[in-house]
Design a protein around this motif. Sequence first.
Motif: not given
Length: 737
Positions: A504-507, A724-728, A649-651, A696-698
């Motif tokens: 959720n954009n937090d480390r 929009p879904e990340g961090i500036s 984003i790791v997967g 973080l879907e799609g």
Amino acid sequence: MDLKHRLISFCCSPRRVLASAGLALAVASSMAGAADYPRVGLVLGGGGARGAAHIGILEVLKEHNVPIACVSGTSMGGLVSGAFAAGLTPEEMLTALDAANWRDMFIDKPEASQISARNKTVARVYLPGSEAGLTEDGLRGIPGIVDGQKIKLFFNRLVGSQYGERTIESLGIPTAIIATDLLSGEKVVFREGSLTTAMRASMSVPGVLTPVRYGERVLVDGGLVDNVPIDVVRSLCEVDVVIAVNVGSPMLEAKDIGGIFSISAQMVNLLTEQNVARSLEGLMPQDIYIRPELGDLSAGDFDRYREAAQMGRTAAEAVLPQIKALGVAQARYDGWWQTVASARSERLVVDEIEIAGLRHVNPDVVRKYLGEHAGQEVETARLDLELTRLYGEGDYQNVDYSLITARDRNILRVAPMEKAWGPDYLRFGLDLDSTLGDTADFNVRVAYHRTWLNPLGGQWLSGLQIGDEPTVFTEFYQPLDVAQRYFVQPRIGFRRETINLYQNNDRLAQYKLDEWRLELMAGVNIGVWGPIRLGWLERDRSASLDIGSRTWPEADSSFGGWYATLNFDQFDSLFVPSRGWSLQSTYFEASNGDYARAEIDARVAREFGDYVVHGRVRAGGSPHGELPIYDALALGGFLNMSGFSTNQIVGDSVRYASVRGEKIVGRLPLGLRGDMRVGIGLEAGKVDGRYSETELEGWQGSVALYVGGETPIGPTYLGYGYSPEGISNVFLSIGKR
């Protein structure tokens, strides 16, 4: 009023012009019983690009039928002097300059698409300008920014070296070209020997162009000792009138002196102005002194050559009465010029190719760069490309050629001069990758590189990196044939990297990941496209929590398997391309059969004037099984989903696409490849089977705005990324590969 300004006043005021013209006519009349016209000595001074003014002056001399008895020149004046004495008209000189790409001419190496994959790999990691040789005499740095490889080939074309070796003593006009011996400070006057070598030596600006080694001498720009060589032309032939042309750069004003380059330029200007003042003392009342008004035209403005030529014409027309007094009848002038132009050789057919002067490099390896020339006339465009590609391999200080006749055979002699500071080198590099306010990685590296360990070109490269990602490695690269198409490449190394875990954009956590890696690879080079490699990869990894909560397990893992790579690269630049394409692909098959990992990355660039468009697609995942955490794929970082932090984003699988547009807003000075750009990028990416950012879907979108480009320390960018879904994010990247 100093001597220089008195001469300018003497030569250029209307009353003095008429007086001098009358004096010249008197000289001519006094010689009627000998040669019917005065013998004119022409002196062309140095001044870099400002020397194109000489061509305009030659135009005026030609239009008024002024034959030249002998000529001397320094630096750019030496170039024009040599071309003129070799039989080129002013129109032919301008045509040759029209065809020249001056920016490219001062960049020795070919574009990246023509360099071998092995050398591109090394050049991307270690800064080419930082190369230092390890010799018996100790550590030696590179002697200049520009070796002058393409400049020398241009000189060859200009004077027709493809027709046969042009020597100064064989020219249609007695000629002298001035250089400076860097060891003794003495003036060196070329009156014989290779014309193009003398031209190249005379133009070797210290610190910019590499000096020319000539016997026991080390030669640099003649302007340091005699920028307007009046006394030389008097000793060259018995002249009655000297026409001396001074195109030297004016002294810089106090407001223009600040950095090391301006200080160096002012020092050269001081030396030049002092010796010019001494030379001008040798002018006689009947002589003609011309100093064109060149305004803001600098020594580096080679693309303004037509403007400079016009300024030279204007300056010559200002003393037209004196010039007209030296003219002869058209028939006599045509006869004189026919004698000059007849010294140009006929085209010769090559009987054989000879490779000369090598110490370490195998001549058979050199031959692979040369096409079929025997039985043909020399085709300069093709030969120049071949020699430039050979130079681009990094083993040579320059690669030249000459066409000589010996034993009734025409021999094309190719002379690659190996680097005096080779074949063993220290190489250096650095990189900074920072997401401002979040993470920052800075590393410096050094490597010991031994080349030509054997006749096939074996190399040993060992390196150390210190900083946020400590690394140590050693590898051996061994071609298996003279063409260097097939090779083996064993490598072992250790690397520690930092892995950040986000949700959720937090480390949430930061891990230290240590990896030992052994590669036993064999490959084949597909021309200049690049290599395909296949072999065995063994890895030993251990992860430990450094900061934050223990979200991933701390575990050691050892695994191996078959590994294949494809790395095709036809971009025109190593770091910041304007045109071309690349295709990288990897495949790993774990030996235990648990999983496979495949990835492909395709890129393309296209230029439209000062605008460049880039496209990229990337995909990766597991053909079977599931990628483990320690070998997963990731998105995030500058121009890799810029709205997210690096590898946020790791997967198990990744899909990514981007399109970018850039505007070139500035170019680096002559001798340096690169430019500065502003750009915008639109990105889209998707990661499935996520280990981080699990909610973080799609598909995700991202926009990047940036400024930067290729610099002497590698690619440098300052950018802003938004999603929009990340961090500036604000990114700063220097030297990042």
